[in-house]
Structures are given as C-alpha cells and as structure tokens.
Design a protein around this motif. Structure first.
Motif, PDB file in Angstrom:
ATOM      1  N   MET A 133      -1.487  18.782  -3.673  1.00 33.12           N
ATOM      2  CA  MET A 133      -2.572  19.669  -4.083  1.00 33.12           C
ATOM      3  C   MET A 133      -2.338  20.043  -5.545  1.00 33.12           C
ATOM      4  O   MET A 133      -1.253  19.805  -6.094  1.00 33.12           O
ATOM      5  CB  MET A 133      -2.572  20.953  -3.240  1.00 33.12           C
ATOM      6  N   THR A 134      -3.349  20.650  -6.141  1.00 31.97           N
ATOM      7  CA  THR A 134      -3.140  21.235  -7.457  1.00 31.97           C
ATOM      8  C   THR A 134      -1.944  22.181  -7.413  1.00 31.97           C
ATOM      9  O   THR A 134      -1.114  22.200  -8.325  1.00 31.97           O
ATOM     10  CB  THR A 134      -4.397  21.998  -7.910  1.00 31.97           C
ATOM     11  N   GLU A 135      -1.840  22.931  -6.325  1.00 31.58           N
ATOM     12  CA  GLU A 135      -0.781  23.926  -6.198  1.00 31.58           C
ATOM     13  C   GLU A 135       0.602  23.321  -5.973  1.00 31.58           C
ATOM     14  O   GLU A 135       1.607  24.027  -6.095  1.00 31.58           O
ATOM     15  CB  GLU A 135      -1.106  24.891  -5.049  1.00 31.58           C
ATOM     16  N   THR A 136       0.668  22.036  -5.601  1.00 34.02           N
ATOM     17  CA  THR A 136       1.975  21.384  -5.436  1.00 34.02           C
ATOM     18  C   THR A 136       2.314  20.479  -6.619  1.00 34.02           C
ATOM     19  O   THR A 136       3.260  19.690  -6.541  1.00 34.02           O
ATOM     20  CB  THR A 136       2.040  20.551  -4.142  1.00 34.02           C
ATOM     21  N   SER A 137       1.553  20.581  -7.689  1.00 28.07           N
ATOM     22  CA  SER A 137       1.796  19.766  -8.893  1.00 28.07           C
ATOM     23  C   SER A 137       1.789  18.278  -8.561  1.00 28.07           C
ATOM     24  O   SER A 137       2.614  17.514  -9.048  1.00 28.07           O
ATOM     25  CB  SER A 137       3.115  20.163  -9.554  1.00 28.07           C
ATOM     26  N   ALA A 138       0.855  17.874  -7.736  1.00 32.32           N
ATOM     27  CA  ALA A 138       0.663  16.482  -7.306  1.00 32.32           C
ATOM     28  C   ALA A 138       1.552  16.158  -6.109  1.00 32.32           C
ATOM     29  O   ALA A 138       1.595  16.927  -5.138  1.00 32.32           O
ATOM     30  CB  ALA A 138       0.848  15.499  -8.458  1.00 32.32           C
ATOM     31  N   THR A 139       2.336  15.091  -6.176  1.00 34.85           N
ATOM     32  CA  THR A 139       2.949  14.482  -4.989  1.00 34.85           C
ATOM     33  C   THR A 139       3.912  15.420  -4.268  1.00 34.85           C
ATOM     34  O   THR A 139       4.871  15.918  -4.853  1.00 34.85           O
ATOM     35  CB  THR A 139       3.699  13.209  -5.384  1.00 34.85           C
ATOM     36  N   PHE A 140       3.662  15.601  -2.990  1.00 34.39           N
ATOM     37  CA  PHE A 140       4.553  16.386  -2.127  1.00 34.39           C
ATOM     38  C   PHE A 140       5.104  15.515  -0.998  1.00 34.39           C
ATOM     39  O   PHE A 140       6.280  15.578  -0.669  1.00 34.39           O
ATOM     40  CB  PHE A 140       3.800  17.589  -1.547  1.00 34.39           C
ATOM     41  N   THR A 141       4.243  14.720  -0.379  1.00 27.73           N
ATOM     42  CA  THR A 141       4.681  13.710   0.586  1.00 27.73           C
ATOM     43  C   THR A 141       4.327  12.336   0.028  1.00 27.73           C
ATOM     44  O   THR A 141       3.394  12.203  -0.761  1.00 27.73           O
ATOM     45  CB  THR A 141       4.018  13.867   1.970  1.00 27.73           C
ATOM     46  N   HIS A 142       5.061  11.330   0.453  1.00 31.64           N
ATOM     47  CA  HIS A 142       4.742   9.981  -0.034  1.00 31.64           C
ATOM     48  C   HIS A 142       5.450   8.949   0.828  1.00 31.64           C
ATOM     49  O   HIS A 142       6.576   9.169   1.275  1.00 31.64           O
ATOM     50  CB  HIS A 142       5.185   9.809  -1.492  1.00 31.64           C
ATOM     51  N   HIS A 143       4.780   7.823   1.064  1.00 32.92           N
ATOM     52  CA  HIS A 143       5.447   6.657   1.657  1.00 32.92           C
ATOM     53  C   HIS A 143       4.650   5.414   1.299  1.00 32.92           C
ATOM     54  O   HIS A 143       3.507   5.478   0.841  1.00 32.92           O
ATOM     55  CB  HIS A 143       5.657   6.800   3.168  1.00 32.92           C
ATOM     56  N   GLN A 144       5.279   4.271   1.506  1.00 36.60           N
ATOM     57  CA  GLN A 144       4.664   3.012   1.116  1.00 36.60           C
ATOM     58  C   GLN A 144       5.213   1.886   1.970  1.00 36.60           C
ATOM     59  O   GLN A 144       6.126   2.080   2.777  1.00 36.60           O
ATOM     60  CB  GLN A 144       4.932   2.717  -0.364  1.00 36.60           C
ATOM     61  N   ALA A 145       4.615   0.714   1.765  1.00 37.33           N
ATOM     62  CA  ALA A 145       5.079  -0.526   2.382  1.00 37.33           C
ATOM     63  C   ALA A 145       5.284  -0.368   3.895  1.00 37.33           C
ATOM     64  O   ALA A 145       4.381   0.104   4.591  1.00 37.33           O
ATOM     65  CB  ALA A 145       6.363  -1.000   1.692  1.00 37.33           C
ATOM     66  N   GLU A 146       6.472  -0.743   4.379  1.00 42.30           N
ATOM     67  CA  GLU A 146       6.675  -0.789   5.828  1.00 42.30           C
ATOM     68  C   GLU A 146       6.481   0.554   6.505  1.00 42.30           C
ATOM     69  O   GLU A 146       5.917   0.631   7.612  1.00 42.30           O
ATOM     70  CB  GLU A 146       8.077  -1.337   6.140  1.00 42.30           C
ATOM     71  N   ASP A 147       6.961   1.630   5.876  1.00 40.70           N
ATOM     72  CA  ASP A 147       6.805   2.942   6.499  1.00 40.70           C
ATOM     73  C   ASP A 147       5.342   3.329   6.609  1.00 40.70           C
ATOM     74  O   ASP A 147       4.912   3.945   7.599  1.00 40.70           O
ATOM     75  CB  ASP A 147       7.575   4.007   5.703  1.00 40.70           C
ATOM     76  N   TYR A 148       4.562   2.998   5.600  1.00 40.77           N
ATOM     77  CA  TYR A 148       3.131   3.309   5.644  1.00 40.77           C
ATOM     78  C   TYR A 148       2.433   2.445   6.685  1.00 40.77           C
ATOM     79  O   TYR A 148       1.580   2.921   7.448  1.00 40.77           O
ATOM     80  CB  TYR A 148       2.526   3.108   4.257  1.00 40.77           C
TER      81      TYR A 148
ATOM     82  N   PRO B 218       0.840  -1.198   0.000  1.00 41.12           N
ATOM     83  CA  PRO B 218       0.000   0.000   0.000  1.00 41.12           C
ATOM     84  C   PRO B 218       0.874   1.247   0.000  1.00 41.12           C
ATOM     85  O   PRO B 218       1.972   1.255   0.563  1.00 41.12           O
ATOM     86  CB  PRO B 218      -0.792  -0.132   1.305  1.00 41.12           C
ATOM     87  N   ALA B 219       0.401   2.284  -0.642  1.00 43.28           N
ATOM     88  CA  ALA B 219       1.166   3.535  -0.711  1.00 43.28           C
ATOM     89  C   ALA B 219       0.204   4.706  -0.710  1.00 43.28           C
ATOM     90  O   ALA B 219      -0.905   4.623  -1.248  1.00 43.28           O
ATOM     91  CB  ALA B 219       2.026   3.572  -1.971  1.00 43.28           C
ATOM     92  N   THR B 220       0.634   5.797  -0.108  1.00 40.59           N
ATOM     93  CA  THR B 220      -0.197   6.989  -0.100  1.00 40.59           C
ATOM     94  C   THR B 220       0.687   8.223  -0.063  1.00 40.59           C
ATOM     95  O   THR B 220       1.903   8.136   0.174  1.00 40.59           O
ATOM     96  CB  THR B 220      -1.163   6.991   1.103  1.00 40.59           C
ATOM     97  N   GLY B 221       0.079   9.344  -0.310  1.00 46.20           N
ATOM     98  CA  GLY B 221       0.811  10.603  -0.287  1.00 46.20           C
ATOM     99  C   GLY B 221      -0.149  11.756  -0.162  1.00 46.20           C
ATOM    100  O   GLY B 221      -1.372  11.571  -0.081  1.00 46.20           O
ATOM    101  N   TRP B 222       0.408  12.941  -0.155  1.00 50.65           N
ATOM    102  CA  TRP B 222      -0.391  14.154  -0.064  1.00 50.65           C
ATOM    103  C   TRP B 222       0.121  15.136  -1.104  1.00 50.65           C
ATOM    104  O   TRP B 222       1.324  15.214  -1.393  1.00 50.65           O
ATOM    105  CB  TRP B 222      -0.276  14.784   1.333  1.00 50.65           C
TER     106      TRP B 222
END
Length: 584
Positions: free
Chosen positions: A378-393, A372-376
């Motif tokens: 906005m339109t104003e950040t041109s999509a991905t600004f934060t992100h993590h997956q797998a064990e960290d998530y 599983p992976a997720t991030g944060w």
C-alpha cells in the motif's frame, strides 16, 4: 571470506522456512536485526541503506551506465547524480530548508527522478502529485501539504495555474517541457537536456544532516472515494524497499536448489520497462529505487500501448516488465497475438490491485522464459510488503506471497483479537517500511496506526507458512440476505474465463435480500462472450448465491486510478438505475 550463499552441486531445493533462515542469518547480505523505531521493536535489514541519500550515493557507483531511457533521450547514472545535485542547490537557493515540502507534478519523464532526489538531498520532504489529477485536485494537495516549491511540466502547470491565488505557501515553481511562464523558472536553464547531464559541474551535496527516521516522502493515497490522505514516510521506510526484490529472487533460487544471484558488475545491464507512474510508491520505491540501487536501466513509455511495449522490450533487451494486473494481461495478450515470446524477459511483476490466479497461466503461455511475480503493498507500506515469484507463485496462484522477513502480519477479528492460520479477518501489518502517519490528520492516523501496527482495511487469510491471500476490501464485501460474499472471490472466477481481461463485482439492490452480486467485465480484443455465457461459467464454479445476477460487458477497459485500483464510483450507476448501461 566464506561465501554465505555457496552451495554444493547436489544441494536440494530448500523448504520455505529453511531458505528464509539461510538468507537472513548473520553474515548474509539479507541479515536482519531488531531495532527500536518510535518506541517499538522492529526487525530491519542489517545492510539496508539507512537513508535515501545512501541510495543516491550508491547509484553514482554505476557511473556511465545508462540509468533512464525516454524515446531518443538517455541519461547515465553519473548524469542523474550531477543533475539532482544541481536541483538540490537551486532549491536551497530558493530558501527550501529541511522539512519543507517540494511537490513534483510530472508525468514519467527523465526529470522526475532528478527532481525527486534533488528535493531529498536538499533535506525537503518530496511530495509527488498524481499527474492524472485535475486542477482542483492538484491544488488541494498543494494546499494540504503546504508545499513551498513545485516542479511541473506544462500540462500540470496549466491545470494548477488558475488556482495559484489559493496557494500562498507556494513560492517557487520550476517548469519543464514547456515555454517559460511569468513567475516560473525554467528547469532546463538549471540542468539542460538529459543527454548533457553528465557534463554538468561536479558539485558537492548540500550539507544537510539526514537520519533514518527523518521525514522524507509525502505520497497521497490512491483511494477511490473521498479526499486522498498524505502518507508521511521516513527515509528508512522508503530505503527499506530496495531490498525486497533482490531478497525475493534469492529466496526463489534457494527454493529450487540453486545459488542466489550475486551482483556482477561485468554482467549485461538489467533493464525494466517502466509503465507504473512514479508518483505511485510501487513505481518510485519499488522500481526506481531498485534500479538506482542495483544499477538497472529504466525504460520509460510516453503512453501505455501493448504493441509499443513489445517493441521497447525487444529493442532495449528488457529483463523485467509489468505493472498492475491489467497491464500484465494486455502484455500477454499482445505477445501471444503477435507470436513474440520476448526471450530477454526474466520476470513479469505486478501488484497494486488483486490479480486472478489465471493470470499466471496466461503469462507462462505468452512468456515461457519469464517468471511471473506478484506482491502486495500500500502507499502506507512504502510499496512491497509481501512478494513471491516463479515456483512459489505457481504453487500459490491466488496468494500475494509471504511477507518480507522484516515484516510481520496479523489477522484480527472486529474486536481486535488475533485469529488462527486460515481464518479470514482484517490484515494488520508492521515493519520498517510502514509510514509514520498521515500528514495533518491525527484522527485518521489514530484510527489505523497503533504500536507500529497498520490496519490495512483488507480482509485476508494467512496460511501456516505465512502466505497471504487477500480476500476482499472490508468495505467492498457484499451481504446477500445475511450471507457474506467476497467480491475478489467472484472476480477471480470471472477472470478465469478466457475472454475476460477485467472484472469488478458490485451490489445490485434487492428489496428483500438487501443486495445481490452484479458484475461488470471487459473482454479481450475480438472476444464475443455474452453475459449469459459468463454467468453460466461462474455458476459452474461458485455457490448459487455468489453468482452475479447480472453481467454487463463494458466498452473498453474498466476505469482505474493510477494505482491500478478499479474506480467503483463511476460503475455503480450500472446497477443503480442512475445511468445507461455501457455495453457492447
């Protein structure tokens, strides 16, 4: 040459900061440096493509590999390249010059990336329009942007057509997937069907100089109230995003003691099921941009359907899928009900809206082979600004992850003072992927952009390692008799109920307390939880003042905009007494 990622067999799992330092060190593919952008020192990826034209040129190196799949239609990277250049020349012949806006009003079709990159290569500002908008909404964005050219499919064209007299700047219309109309030019006459694009003439690109700080994109914000604003992004802002997912995968590998994955042209092609609209920055920059850069196949769906999605993932061997959290929930539910673990899936990624921590559990049960992976963003950040997956998530299921190493965060109080780790305040962000402002709106620009920093309007906290947890939107926080209630906290508890797949918390007016929390929820297919049972579930996990005083079960999924944000306006009448309670 020394491999910067070479690890001995007994290399241990790295702490977060050590993994980041190894990946961003000089000589690494993810090395970073500081450059002056609009007078502000900003960290950037040393090896990121400087412009979207460079992303476009990189895409051609993938040759005859399939780039896009739409039903029975397929197009290669080479075909995409030739078709986009044909569109660029047609726009130039129509008088489009550098800085002009070219609007794209299409559903997800193979023509979408062709027209988007055709506009960019011609030097125009690509202006994607929300394909779900009504005619007046589309006409507003066309008028506001001053678009001189439009590419539309039949459905969008016929919504816009009654408003043509209000759009004097709009000079050229290219029409696809529809019979020719007076005053339009058939896109098919220029490029033909997707399967023939590779047979188009191999033409040189228009001779238009493009630099990293040149304007490239105009995406309209997906706000749930009021008029959308046009976020004006540069080539650097958009191109930066292609580094996000490869970096996150490399960091995840080091965190578990493995060597980061390396590009291997001989490896089986990766494929992503695309269900996010391309007029959203996540679909365009995050998914499509990443596919062009990495040589991945995009598998488009005509319409979202969980059962059909399972079939496509299996048939195409999709290694990635996802969308907004609701789609991830539905995909997991459908797979579990059908007993299909889909072993080709390696990641299920989602964002665009808050995700309950319990979604991680549901995905691990449904897809034991997928991280599983997720991030944060906005339109104003041109999509991905934060992100993590797998064990960290899995270790931080309520967090949207740490910022990318070229990105910075601050948590500030209402007076603009920085707050310490763990404190809740407004999330402010800075990085090379931040747009430079709002189109033709200096007041709104001044309100949220300052010295490279963007005020996001999100309430969040950041822990000592940098993991960000969004607590609420500032304007969505409830105040019950002086006590603050963060809606996302309550919604996450509701999502943890095994029958709940969608939830929103809204104010219920109260004569003395001002307002109390109420909840509208959607249930999984076949679920029979009652409002009282859901309230009891919440009461066992929340302070009494946070427990929804009313729970309404909505018939079907809650209304959302294309970015995955719940549309609160049509739900407010549930508790205001202005409308009927839509329950089942």
């Amino acid at each position: 040459m020394t491999d910067p990622f070479a690890l001995p067999p007994d290399w241990p799992a790295l702490p977060f900061r050590e993994a980041e330092e190894k990946l961003t060190a000089p000589g690494s593919p993810f090395a970073i440096e500081t450059r002056l952008i609009r007078g502000v020192p900003i960290r950037v990826w040393t090896h990121a493509p400087p412009t979207l034209r460079d992303v476009f040129l990189r895409a051609r190196t993938h040759g005859q590999k399939t780039f896009v799949v739409y039903g029975a239609e397929r197009a290669s990277f080479e075909g995409f390249h030739r078709a986009a250049i044909a569109v660029a020349h047609a726009l130039a012949e129509a008088g489009i010059v550098k800085g002009d806006r070219v609007a794209i009003a299409l559903r997800n079709l193979p023509e979408w990336p062709v027209c988007y990159y055709g506009a960019l290569i011609a030097g125009a500002i690509a202006t994607p329009l929300n394909a779900w908008w009504t005619g007046p909404e589309l006409a507003y964005a066309l008028a506001h942007s001053g678009a001189r050219a439009l590419v539309a499919d039949g459905d969008r064209f016929f919504r816009i057509h009654p408003h043509r007299d209000t759009l004097p700047a709009l000079e050229s219309v290219f029409l696809t997937r529809a019979a020719p109309e007076p005053g339009t030019r058939a896109l098919g006459d220029l490029i033909g069907p997707p399967g023939t694009w590779a047979d188009l003439p191999d033409r040189a690109m228009p001779d238009v100089p493009l630099g990293p700080e040149d304007d490239a994109t105009l995406f309209y914000t997906s706000g749930t109230t009021g008029r959308p604003k046009g976020a004006l992004g540069t080539h650097r802002a958009a191109a930066t995003t292609v580094m996000a997912y490869p970096y996150s995968a490399a960091r995840s590998a080091l965190r578990r003691g493995a060597a980061p994955p390396r590009p291997d042209p001989a490896a089986p092609q990766r494929a992503a099921l695309l269900v996010i609209p391309l007029f959203h920055v996540t679909g365009c920059h995050g998914t499509m941009g990443g596919a062009l850069y990495g040589g991945h196949r995009l598998v488009m769906m005509h319409r979202w359907d969980p059962a059909a999605a399972l079939d496509l993932i299996e048939a195409e061997g999709c290694t990635g899928a996802g969308g907004v959290p609701t789609i991830a929930w539905q995909l997991a539910e459908a797979a579990r009900a059908a007993g299909r673990a889909l072993p080709s899936l390696e990641t299920v990624t989602y964002g665009g809206a808050p995700a309950a921590g319990d979604l991680v559990r549901a995905l691990r049960e449904a897809f034991p082979h997928a991280a599983p992976a997720t991030g944060w963003g906005m339109t104003e950040t041109s999509a991905t600004f934060t992100h993590h997956q797998a064990e960290d998530y899995i270790a931080h299921p309520d967090s949207c992850g740490p910022p990318l190493p070229v990105c910075e965060t601050r948590i500030r109080d209402p007076l603009g003072r920085d707050l310490p780790p763990g404190a809740v305040g407004e999330l402010c962000v800075r990085g090379p992927n931040i747009v430079r402002g709002y189109w033709d709106d200096p007041q709104a620009t001044a309100e949220v952009f300052s010295d490279g920093w963007l005020r996001t309007g999100d309430l969040a906290r950041v822990d000592g390692e940098g993991f960000v947890t969004v607590v609420d939107r500032i304007k969505d926080m409830l105040i019950r008799g002086g006590e603050n209630i963060h809606c996302i906290e309550v919604e996450n508890v509701l999502y943890a109920h095994p029958d709940v797949i969608d939830a929103v918390v809204l104010p219920v007016p109260h004569p003395t307390l001002g307002e109390e929390p109420g909840a509208v929820v959607a249930l999984a297919e076949g679920a029979r939880a009652t409002p009282d049972e859901i309230r009891a579930f919440a009461a066992a996990r929340l302070a009494a003042f946070k427990v929804p005083v009313r729970v309404v079960v909505w018939d079907g999924l809650l209304p959302r905009n294309p970015a995955g944000k719940i549309l609160r306006a049509p739900l407010r009448s549930v508790f205001s007494g202005d409308g009927e309670t839509p329950s089942r």
